[in-house]
Each structure stands twice: as structure tokens, then as C-alpha cells.
Design an enzyme around this catalytic site. Structure first.
Site, short mmCIF file in Angstrom:
data_model
loop_
_atom_site.label_atom_id
_atom_site.label_comp_id
_atom_site.label_asym_id
_atom_site.label_seq_id
_atom_site.Cartn_x
_atom_site.Cartn_y
_atom_site.Cartn_z
N ASP A 1 0.82 -1.21 0.00
CA ASP A 1 0.00 0.00 0.00
C ASP A 1 0.86 1.26 0.00
O ASP A 1 0.61 2.21 -0.74
CB ASP A 1 -0.91 -0.01 1.23
CG ASP A 1 -2.32 0.45 0.90
OD1 ASP A 1 -2.65 0.51 -0.29
OD2 ASP A 1 -3.08 0.75 1.83
N ASP B 1 -9.70 -1.87 2.55
CA ASP B 1 -9.44 -1.38 3.91
C ASP B 1 -10.48 -1.89 4.90
O ASP B 1 -10.37 -1.65 6.10
CB ASP B 1 -9.42 0.15 3.92
CG ASP B 1 -8.39 0.69 2.95
OD1 ASP B 1 -7.33 0.07 2.81
OD2 ASP B 1 -8.67 1.73 2.30
#
Length: 388
Positions: free
Chosen positions: A197, A240
């Protein structure tokens, strides 16, 4: 007078933004909580250590491939294809999610022996075992009908509420049907995606470009000003939610295994690690949003969520003398013990197993705008499976 008007305007703006952020956090934590508890009774697809190590690499290939596709081809055609796929997936996810509610409303439609559909005529369908046979009953028919209405609503309007309904159902079922196998595998996966990420958000334009180009129900949205003619959305990608969610769900099942101690069934048990990590996940979301708001830039949410989840779970296990048990905990031989899935849930499980590491970009952004009848564009999300 000017100062009072300015102050009032700032307070109103802060209130609107605060409501949007609170809505985003709420929509993130609900599927984690619901999906984790659904996972206690569902068959699951398990992940191996090899899968966990490869997941960020394969995810990177998929992400960069999408980036190149969006650069080379018109994004409307790509979005039509991807939106159709995720919309179909979302319909089945929504049908499976609302099934427990429908069972309470229409108990007479529940069948012990369900009708069957033979899918063996479908090209490339797995003919081994019972994968070619899907069972269904009246509850499934009602659920799919309701879900299809929402799907049609999304297809023709791209409305953000329809998008959220499909996305949240997708998250709930992803968390319920996926198992990390063990705590160690969970830590490996989260650690790998932590660096994944950070790299794709901060070091390149790839993640943000794909996120802004991708128009599908793979994020949760809430307008900053719900009365505006043109919406500016706060948003959070499903990666997420689902990725930390499957980790938190694993801890809930660990808590149950600790409470069992030889008992065949435990309904009420102490959820120590689950509660601690669930609260830590909420704190991680709040941290992500605060940093994003202060710097007014997209943030890799896993940069904050991964440390919160891993450190809190390990700390809670150590404080309660459960660290040894947690490190040795494994579910690889337990998924077969779960109750038989419904036809819709089995189909979802099959899709999750078949779709290899699809769309794992996760970042939070809040600056994209759209017309009131449109949803928005954002980012790809999480999918995992056992290697075939």
C-alpha cells in the site's frame, strides 16, 4: 458581523465533514462486526502461507495491469465490463447477507431438502465434486429478487446508496467466507500489504490513477454535503474493510476455540482478542481520516490499520497469557466442520476461490466529485483465494 458569518460557515463546513467521516467509519465497522460473526457458522476458503507471501506480488501485477489498461483503452468500456462483474457479485453477496433476515420473516419457505440447479452446461465450470450443483429454496429466490432490484438500480443510476449497499454486502460475505488459516498467515499477509500500500500510493501514481478511473461498487461513499447539487464524496475502499476484517474474524474464531475447551458448541464466550482488535481497527480508521484531512491527500489506510491490528492483537494475547495458543492456532482442518452453505453462499464461496487476488488497491480519498445521481469512481478492492 463578518467574523460571525465566517465562523458560522466554518462550523457548518466542519459539521458536514464530520458527519461524512463518521458515516464512513460506521460503514466500515459494521461489515467487519457482522461478517466476523457470520464467519462462525460458514464454510470458508482458507489461505496458505504461500498465498500470503504471493498476494502482494500478484496484487501488484493486477494493479499495474489495470493501470496500463486504463491508459491504453477508453475507461468507459473497461468500467462497463468491471462494473457488470462486481455488480453481479454484489447481487449474490446481498442475497446471502439478507438471508438471515428473510429466514425470520418467512420461516415457512425454508426447506431442509432444497431444489437444485445443475450448472454443468456452463463453460469452464468446475465439474469436480458438487461444484456443478447449486441448491436453493424460496428464501434464496426472494433474496436474489431483492438484490437484483438493487443491482438494476445501481446499473441505471450509479447512485451512491445503491453502490454502498452492494459494496457493504460484498464486504460482509468476503469476511464471512474467507479464512486466513492461522494468526501467523494473517500477520504475513497484513505485513506484505502494508508495504504494498505504501509503495503504490506514495511512490507512484498507479494506485491513485486506478482508484479515480475505476467506477464499480468497490468502495463506500458518503457526500460531504448531502444537499449539494454536485456531490464531493468521502470514501473508503473495500480492501481497507475486508483485509483487516478477515484478520479480526480470525481472532473471533480464536476466542471461541479458547472458550470451547472440549465442548462441542459454544454460543456465548469471552471475545477478548476480537474486542481489543476491533476497537484498534476503529482507532486506525480515525487516525487515517485525521491524517488525510490534515494533509488533504489520499492515504494508504493499511499504513495505519495494519500496525493497529497486529500490535493490539499481539498485546492482548500476551496480556492474557494466550500468545502461545495464538501463534499455534490453525483453522486449516476446521473449515469442513462448518454447516453446509446455502446455494447463494456456496456460489459466492466458489467465486471467491476462483477469482485470483483481484483488485487489492486500498487508499482513502475524499476529494472526488460527481453529479447527484451518480456514484463515483474510486478504487479496486480485496479478493483472496486458496491456490488452485
Amino acid at each position: 458581523f463578518i467574523f460571525i458569518r465566517f465562523t458560522g460557515k466554518m462550523v457548518g463546513l466542519a459539521l458536514e465533514t464530520g458527519i461524512a467521516y463518521a458515516a464512513i467509519i460506521t460503514m466500515a465497522v459494521i461489515p467487519v462486526y457482522v461478517g466476523s460473526h457470520f464467519s462462525l457458522s460458514q464454510k470458508q476458503e482458507s489461505m496458505s502461507k504461500e498465498d500470503a507471501f504471493m498476494f502482494p506480488l500478484v496484487g501488484s501485477v493486477v494493479l499495474f495491469g489495470l493501470y496500463m489498461i486504463f491508459r491504453l483503452f477508453h475507461k468507459d468500456y473497461i468500467n462497463l465490463l468491471l462494473s457488470s462483474y462486481f455488480c453481479l457479485f454484489g447481487i449474490f453477496a446481498l442475497a446471502a447477507t439478507i438471508r438471515p433476515i428473510l429466514e425470520k420473516l418467512f420461516p415457512s419457505l425454508i426447506k431442509q431438502e432444497k431444489d437444485k440447479i445443475d450448472w454443468s452446461f456452463v463453460p469452464f465450470w468446475d465439474k469436480n465434486g458438487k461444484a456443478h450443483e447449486v441448491k436453493f429454496d424460496g428464501i434464496d429466490v426472494i433474496g436474489v429478487t431483492i438484490a437484483a432490484i438493487v443491482g438494476v438500480w445501481y446499473v441505471f443510476t450509479k447512485h451512491w446508496i445503491a453502490s454502498n449497499i452492494l459494496a457493504l454486502s460484498f464486504s460482509v460475505q468476503g469476511i464471512a467466507l474467507l479464512s486466513l488459516g492461522s494468526y501467523q498467515i494473517g500477520c504475513i499477509l497484513l505485513s506484505g500489504l502494508f508495504f504494498y500500500d505504501i509503495f503504490w500510493v506514495f511512490a507512484t501514481e498507479v494506485m491513485v490513477t486506478v482508484a479515480k478511473s475505476f467506477d464499480a461498487p468497490v468502495k463506500v461513499l458518503f457526500p460531504k454535503d448531502i444537499f449539494a447539487d454536485e456531490f464531493k464524496f468521502s470514501m473508503l475502499g473495500l480492501g481497507d474493510i475486508v483485509i483487516p476484517g478477515v484478520f479480526i474474524a480470525l481472532l473471533l474464531r480464536f476466542d471461541r476455540s479458547v472458550a470451547k475447551k472440549g465442548a462441542k458448541k459454544v454460543t456465548n464466550f469471552k471475545k477478548t482478542l476480537f474486542n481489543v482488535t476491533f476497537v484498534a481497527y476503529i482507532l486506525g480508521l480515525i487516525t487515517t481520516i485525521v491524517v488525510m484531512h490534515v494533509f488533504q491527500a489520499a492515504q494508504p489506510a493499511l499504513l495505519y490499520l495494519v500496525p493497529f491490528c497486529i500490535i493490539s492483537s499481539a498485546g492482548a494475547a500476551y496480556a492474557n497469557g494466550l500468545m502461545n495458543k495464538l501463534l499455534l492456532f490453525s483453522e486449516e482442518d476446521k473449515t469442513a466442520e462448518k454447516k453446509e452453505s446455502s446455494g447463494i453462499q456456496y456460489y459466492l464461496s466458489y467465486i471467491i476461490k476462483t477469482v485470483s487476488n483481484s483488485l487489492t488497491g486500498n487508499n482513502t480519498d475524499s476529494s472526488t466529485s460527481t453529479k447527484k445521481t451518480k456514484a463515483n469512481k474510486d478504487e479496486p478492492k480485496a479478493g483472496k483465494k486458496k491456490s488452485q
